[in-house]
Scaffold this motif. Structure first.
Motif, PDB file in Angstrom:
ATOM      1  N   VAL A 200       0.796  -1.094  -0.083  1.00 37.05           N
ATOM      2  CA  VAL A 200       0.173  -0.038   0.006  1.00 37.05           C
ATOM      3  C   VAL A 200       0.930   1.193   0.007  1.00 37.05           C
ATOM      4  CG1 VAL A 200      -1.736   1.256   1.313  1.00 37.05           C
ATOM      5  CG2 VAL A 200      -1.826  -1.058   1.369  1.00 37.05           C
ATOM      6  N   ASP A 202       0.485   5.309   0.303  1.00 39.99           N
ATOM      7  CA  ASP A 202      -0.272   6.384   0.661  1.00 39.99           C
ATOM      8  C   ASP A 202       0.669   7.778   0.139  1.00 39.99           C
ATOM      9  OD1 ASP A 202      -2.911   5.583   1.991  1.00 39.99           O
ATOM     10  OD2 ASP A 202      -1.036   4.609   3.057  1.00 39.99           O
ATOM     11  N   CYS A 216       3.425   0.574   3.031  1.00 42.05           N
ATOM     12  CA  CYS A 216       3.482  -0.553   3.746  1.00 42.05           C
ATOM     13  C   CYS A 216       3.210  -1.961   3.161  1.00 42.05           C
ATOM     14  CB  CYS A 216       1.903  -0.494   4.734  1.00 42.05           C
ATOM     15  SG  CYS A 216       1.695   0.970   5.555  1.00 42.05           S
ATOM     16  N   THR A 235       4.724  -1.162   8.243  1.00 38.42           N
ATOM     17  CA  THR A 235       5.307   0.207   7.749  1.00 38.42           C
ATOM     18  C   THR A 235       6.526  -0.052   7.231  1.00 38.42           C
ATOM     19  OG1 THR A 235       5.857   0.959   9.870  1.00 38.42           O
ATOM     20  CG2 THR A 235       3.615   1.364   9.001  1.00 38.42           C
ATOM     21  N   HIS A 265      -4.766   6.685  -1.933  1.00 35.32           N
ATOM     22  CA  HIS A 265      -4.333   5.554  -1.246  1.00 35.32           C
ATOM     23  C   HIS A 265      -4.472   4.450  -2.395  1.00 35.32           C
ATOM     24  CE1 HIS A 265      -4.742   2.354   1.686  1.00 35.32           C
ATOM     25  NE2 HIS A 265      -5.879   1.698   1.106  1.00 35.32           N
ATOM     26  N   GLU A 267      -3.259   0.504  -3.775  1.00 35.57           N
ATOM     27  CA  GLU A 267      -2.776  -0.737  -3.536  1.00 35.57           C
ATOM     28  C   GLU A 267      -2.257  -1.266  -4.793  1.00 35.57           C
ATOM     29  OE1 GLU A 267      -6.533  -2.629  -2.392  1.00 35.57           O
ATOM     30  OE2 GLU A 267      -7.001  -1.335  -0.848  1.00 35.57           O
ATOM     31  N   HIS A 285      -6.165   6.563   3.792  1.00 38.95           N
ATOM     32  CA  HIS A 285      -6.095   5.157   4.450  1.00 38.95           C
ATOM     33  C   HIS A 285      -7.027   5.101   5.295  1.00 38.95           C
ATOM     34  CE1 HIS A 285      -2.991   1.559   4.881  1.00 38.95           C
ATOM     35  NE2 HIS A 285      -4.289   1.166   5.426  1.00 38.95           N
ATOM     36  N   ALA A 289      -5.015   3.361  10.603  1.00 35.75           N
ATOM     37  CA  ALA A 289      -3.670   3.381   9.845  1.00 35.75           C
ATOM     38  C   ALA A 289      -3.200   4.712  10.036  1.00 35.75           C
ATOM     39  CB  ALA A 289      -3.447   3.065   8.431  1.00 35.75           C
TER      40      ALA A 289
END
Length: 405
Positions: A200, A202, A216, A235, A265, A267, A285, A289
């Motif tokens: 992920v 951000d 992450c 993280t 955000h 993925e 997110h 988080a």
């Protein structure tokens, strides 16, 4: 005094108002539609707002004289109205012409393809009448993903093997039914399954320049007949050299989605051929988080998002540093049983753990635990933060034993 409008301040969108108020910014809330589910609207903290309105076109007569500094998207359901309001109120934001790129999973992949970026070939079905036509193009030996166009998280996502599996998934899909966001499913897409570690990223956009706020990595395990049970989210350092191909791709993908202002955000699967975006959203997110990120990164996602919306100076693109290590751990239920909350002694012991930050159950004492096969059947989670990465493993084992046994 500056005034901002937050559309659908639910989920992590409810975190904006307290921080803005602490900075002397006046907050107003607008609820985009009366069809939002109760578990969303129960998140509304009315005392954080000078006024709370339900959206209707006539509301523009009230909003226009306020000289708003920003319109903020609180969560997924806010994207279309946020983009519309920034345009009609002449406030810097993301164009409503490209709103679909930040909400519609088929449009996202099409945008990546159009810009020559790695993408997942997707077939769109707006009704069940196309099932036979789409299934005929598939391979019996391949694994596919069937997902709704406009749902959130993993709701409605099905992994299917070959033609028969996809056909069954589509025939049993929730056509024209409300999803967990209170929206009607607009259709479904079929994609080949892409394997690889899942990340992920951000970001926060400052006039189309993207600051990586967090990176992450998910750890997934094979359990309960599913290959994709999520165990943890860890993280990582956004400035790590080995992550540069991932963050470079994420920035390019964000540009393809025409995100100019606010958080993104995203993925991403790091496949054998390189990073490829699964999906993205023009919002924070979700879950806990952003609160964990406040302890792990400096500057953090929330503060950067606020600075972006308010037009404050853009930081350096490598401004975010990791100041500690963080983890979200997911509980997993291997059987259906009556859930009993941990004892007060167990809770006391957990709170004494040096990395413990908090935990949350999605079920109540006395409920029957679901068998965990995905996010939707995850019974709860915990989150950790520590200066030492090895301590997270020690604390994870401790919390799983004390909080879920």
């Amino acid at each position: 005094m500056e005034t901002v409008l937050i559309v659908d301040p639910f989920s992590t969108g409810k975190l904006y108002a307290p921080l803005l108020k602490a900075q002397g910014v006046r907050c107003i809330a607008v609820i985009s539609t009366d069809s939002l589910p109760k578990h969303f609207t129960d998140d509304l903290i009315r005392e954080n707002f000078d006024a709370v309105y339900n959206w209707e076109e006539g509301l523009l007569e009230i909003l226009e004289p306020l000289s708003l500094s920003a319109v903020i998207a609180g969560c997924e359901t806010a994207i279309y109205l946020t983009d519309y309001l920034t345009e009609v109120l002449r406030i810097p934001g993301n164009s409503r012409i490209t709103s679909d790129l930040r909400r519609n999973k088929f449009s996202m992949q099409h945008a990546l393809k159009k810009h020559g970026l790695a993408n997942i070939e997707s077939q769109l079905l707006s009704s069940p009448t196309r099932i036979a036509e789409v299934v005929a193009t598939l391979k019996d030996t391949a694994t596919y993903v069937v997902k709704p166009l406009n749902s959130a998280a993993t709701e409605g996502v099905v992994f299917a093997q070959g033609r028969a599996g996809v056909e069954s998934a589509l025939k049993n899909a929730a056509w024209q039914r409300k999803n967990d966001l209170g929206e009607i499913n607009l259709g479904f897409i079929v994609q080949p399954f892409v394997s690889g570690p899942e990340y992920v990223v951000d970001m926060v956009a400052f006039d189309g320049v993207y600051i990586i706020a967090s990176v992450c990595r998910y750890t997934k395990v094979q359990k309960n007949g599913s290959m994709f049970v999520y165990e943890s989210l860890d993280t990582l350092d956004p400035r790590a050299e080995e992550l540069q191909p991932l963050t470079d791709y994420a920035r390019q993908a964000a540009a393809a989605l025409s995100i100019e202002v606010g958080p993104i955000h995203m993925e991403i699967i790091w496949s054998a051929d390189g990073p490829v975006m699964i999906e993205a959203g023009g919002r924070l997110h979700g879950g806990i988080a952003p609160l964990l990120f406040q302890q792990v990164y400096h500057p953090d996602l929330l503060s950067l998002a606020i600075d972006s919306y308010l037009g404050r100076p853009r930081p350096r693109t490598d401004a975010v540093s990791q100041i500690s290590h963080g983890r979200i751990g997911f509980f997993c239920s291997d059987e259906q049983r009556t859930f009993a909350a941990p004892s007060s002694q167990a809770l006391q012991s957990v709170m004494e753990d040096e990395a413990y930050c908090g935990h949350r159950y999605f079920i109540d004492a006395g409920d029957t635990t679901p068998i965990t096969i995905d996010f939707a059947t995850c019974p709860g989670l915990f989150w950790l933060q520590h200066l030492s990465a090895p301590q997270l493993d020690i604390s994870t084992a401790n919390l799983r034993k004390k909080l879920w046994c």
